[in-house]
Write a protein that holds these residues in place. Structure first.
Motif: not given
Length: 87
Positions: A45-66
């Protein structure tokens, strides 16, 4: 009569094109999750949520990476996965 048929044909093509181009938008999260799975991670769940953040939030790839790195994903894998998620 030809003009009417031509207008209807163009309208049908445009309407169909809009439906066809709208479908792939959901693939980014799946691409991120799929990449992580393919390189050997168990994706919960946590990794999948990080991937969703990358897709749906502006600048989400940086947060996803962390987030992924905090879960123990190697930096290069996190960067690649989140790039896929954001695209």
């Amino acid at each position: 009569m030809r003009r009417i048929l031509a207008a209807l044909s163009v309208g049908a093509v445009v309407a169909t094109g809009a439906l066809i181009t709208a479908a792939p938008a959901q693939a980014s999260t799946a691409d991120c999750v799929g990449y992580l799975h393919d390189v050997g991670y168990t994706v919960g769940y946590e990794a999948a949520s990080a991937c969703e953040i990358a897709e749906f939030q502006l600048g989400g790839a940086v947060l996803c990476n962390a987030l992924l790195q905090n879960l123990g994903v190697a930096e290069r894998h996190a960067v690649n996965a989140c790039t896929l998620g954001a695209s």
